[in-house]
Design an enzyme around this catalytic site. Sequence first.
Site, short mmCIF file in Angstrom:
data_model
loop_
_atom_site.label_atom_id
_atom_site.label_comp_id
_atom_site.label_asym_id
_atom_site.label_seq_id
_atom_site.Cartn_x
_atom_site.Cartn_y
_atom_site.Cartn_z
N LYS A 106 0.88 -1.19 0.00
CA LYS A 106 0.00 0.00 0.00
C LYS A 106 0.90 1.23 0.00
CE LYS A 106 -1.45 3.04 2.26
NZ LYS A 106 -1.48 4.35 1.62
N GLU A 129 9.73 1.54 10.48
CA GLU A 129 10.77 2.52 10.13
C GLU A 129 10.12 3.89 10.27
OE1 GLU A 129 13.88 1.98 9.37
OE2 GLU A 129 13.83 -0.20 9.26
N CYS A 150 14.16 10.72 6.02
CA CYS A 150 14.08 10.41 7.46
C CYS A 150 15.45 10.52 8.11
CB CYS A 150 13.51 9.01 7.64
SG CYS A 150 14.40 7.81 6.65
N GLU A 192 10.54 16.88 13.36
CA GLU A 192 11.14 16.73 12.04
C GLU A 192 10.89 17.97 11.20
OE1 GLU A 192 9.34 12.74 10.98
OE2 GLU A 192 11.35 12.51 10.17
P1 NAP Z 1 2.75 8.88 7.12
O1 NAP Z 1 1.77 9.97 7.10
O2 NAP Z 1 2.96 8.14 8.38
O3 NAP Z 1 2.33 7.89 5.93
C1 NAP Z 1 3.10 6.75 5.60
C2 NAP Z 1 2.22 5.72 4.98
O4 NAP Z 1 1.25 5.30 5.94
C3 NAP Z 1 1.42 6.20 3.77
O5 NAP Z 1 1.28 5.13 2.86
C4 NAP Z 1 0.07 6.55 4.39
O6 NAP Z 1 -0.99 6.49 3.46
C5 NAP Z 1 -0.06 5.45 5.41
N1 NAP Z 1 -0.97 5.73 6.51
C6 NAP Z 1 -1.36 6.92 7.02
N2 NAP Z 1 -2.21 6.72 8.06
C7 NAP Z 1 -2.38 5.38 8.18
C8 NAP Z 1 -3.14 4.55 9.05
N3 NAP Z 1 -3.91 5.05 10.01
N4 NAP Z 1 -3.05 3.21 8.89
C9 NAP Z 1 -2.29 2.67 7.94
N5 NAP Z 1 -1.54 3.41 7.07
C10 NAP Z 1 -1.58 4.74 7.21
O7 NAP Z 1 4.20 9.39 6.70
P2 NAP Z 1 4.60 10.24 5.44
O8 NAP Z 1 4.25 11.66 5.71
O9 NAP Z 1 4.10 9.62 4.19
O10 NAP Z 1 6.18 10.05 5.43
C11 NAP Z 1 7.04 10.84 6.14
C12 NAP Z 1 7.43 10.19 7.45
O11 NAP Z 1 8.03 8.93 7.17
C13 NAP Z 1 8.46 10.98 8.20
O12 NAP Z 1 8.15 10.94 9.56
C14 NAP Z 1 9.76 10.21 7.92
O13 NAP Z 1 10.77 10.38 8.87
C15 NAP Z 1 9.26 8.82 7.88
N6 NAP Z 1 10.20 7.97 7.14
C16 NAP Z 1 10.92 7.04 7.83
C17 NAP Z 1 11.85 6.27 7.15
C18 NAP Z 1 12.66 5.23 7.86
O14 NAP Z 1 13.24 4.40 7.18
N7 NAP Z 1 12.71 5.23 9.17
C19 NAP Z 1 12.04 6.45 5.79
C20 NAP Z 1 11.28 7.42 5.13
C21 NAP Z 1 10.34 8.17 5.82
P3 NAP Z 1 -1.63 7.82 2.83
O15 NAP Z 1 -0.56 8.46 2.04
O16 NAP Z 1 -2.74 7.28 1.99
O17 NAP Z 1 -2.09 8.63 3.99
#
Ligand code: NAP
Length: 474
Positions: free
Chosen positions: A171, A246, A280, A377
Amino acid sequence: MQTYGLYLNGQFVETETSIDVTNPATEESIARVCTADKKKVLTAIKDAHNAFLSWRELTARTRGDYLLKVAAVMESRKDEIARVMTMEAGKALNGSVAEVAGSIDHLRWFAEEGRRAYGRIIPHQTEGKRHLVIKSPVGVVGAISPWNFPLILAVRKAAPALAAGCPVILKPASQTPIVSVLLAECMDEAGIPPGVFQMVLGDSSMIGKVLLEHPLVRKITFTGSTEVGKVLIKDAAEQVKPLSLELGGHAPAIVFDDCDLESTVQNVIDAKFRNTGQSCIAANRLYVQDGIYDQFMKLFLQETKKQKVGNGLEDGVSIGALIDEKALEHALHQIEDAKSKGAKVLSGGKRWGDKGYFLEPTILSDVPADALCMNEETFAPMLPVMKFHDEADAIALANDTRYGLSAYAFTQDINRMFRLAEQLEAGTIAINDGVPSTSNAPFGGVKQSGWGRELGSEGLEEFLDVKHISIGGN
Ligand code: NAP
């Protein structure tokens, strides 16, 4: 405008509902991608489980051969995939090209590593018994990925899971799903059997809940924010479902007096501005020792001002658009907050252009510890810089965060390198290295940056159950 389907049980399927994908550099809609309802997600789980029964029976070498074919197809389409990625994610084209190359390397690396899921034989301590340890694929995997590295973070999950013998339901993020459709096309062209890799899109909390609650889904691997990670942890409790998480980061970068000045400047530029700061592991706070502060800052500001902002498809652009308006507002809010608390703007500080979500590369100094950017962040090309005096202070400042994904340090002193590696609280300690992640070494966080590891041999283990076989006898 082109409409892309979902990839379900070996077919590209169009549905009546879809989402629009916007190019963040132009604010124009570029395509639609279909979305799935709950019924389709449930069917995908059933089909994945059916596929599991035969996929797990293949030898690791045969599964590896499939992954090598996926890598070959991706290689043949790398320019097209990189362009699409720049258009949906806003990033500079050279970043997209590097991301596709890294994804191909992940596929190749796990194609090989799948063959090394060794068990062991343990010497017995009761007469006549024999003890063996084997590793079996966990079963159907739900993989949820973010928008910032839309291809490589999906591949980082799919490649090891498939190599281990587990089907994957991916997804992707709503903002960048096209690249995942292209990944599905590569899987399809490589002949991956139906149900082994599927892609769904839609209401993320519905899909997350269905994957978490369904007993045939045996593992969830998630990359995204710490906040959503916490929601998944709560929802996983009912099924005691294993999670690999992650999550967010707040990487410190520490520049010591004894660093190699020129390479350090270049590495800090990479650690901050790669992917427009939307990584990240992006450097989020820069600590510079007082003896080298003036010299370092002069060069660092010169290099920062050379960064070219603009549409990622244009030549020479190194800083593309932020993913959306909210991301731009978030960064501008952090800048205003820091200024109101006494910070000085050394470079940038404002929106760039009047179309698209661009921020000037921004450097702030004299930022107090309670400023928002020192605690949450940033995810933008903005960096607060502080002076420090001694090593112990720098380590304490670096560790003063709820996150622990990565930490950067620049020094030529070998003893200090080891002290930093031991004392910095992060899953990746990058010493004299602005781009530390690689297929063959583990990647992941401590503290609120997550659970488990991706990449390296550890990345394969996340998709394997360990079984002890105890055989009685004479
Ligand atoms: P996000 O809002 O947490 O979304 C990540 C994924 O989760 C998307 O596919 C999103 O779908 C989905 N999602 C959102 N709410 C959900 C729920 N309640 N249940 C299941 N899935 C859900 O994060 P983002 O804004 O896309 O990404 C940025 C974040 O990712 C930052 O905090 C960054 O640090 C972190 N990150 C971490 C790593 C690592 O390796 N540690 C790498 C890259 C990024 P939708 O888009 O449809 O909402």
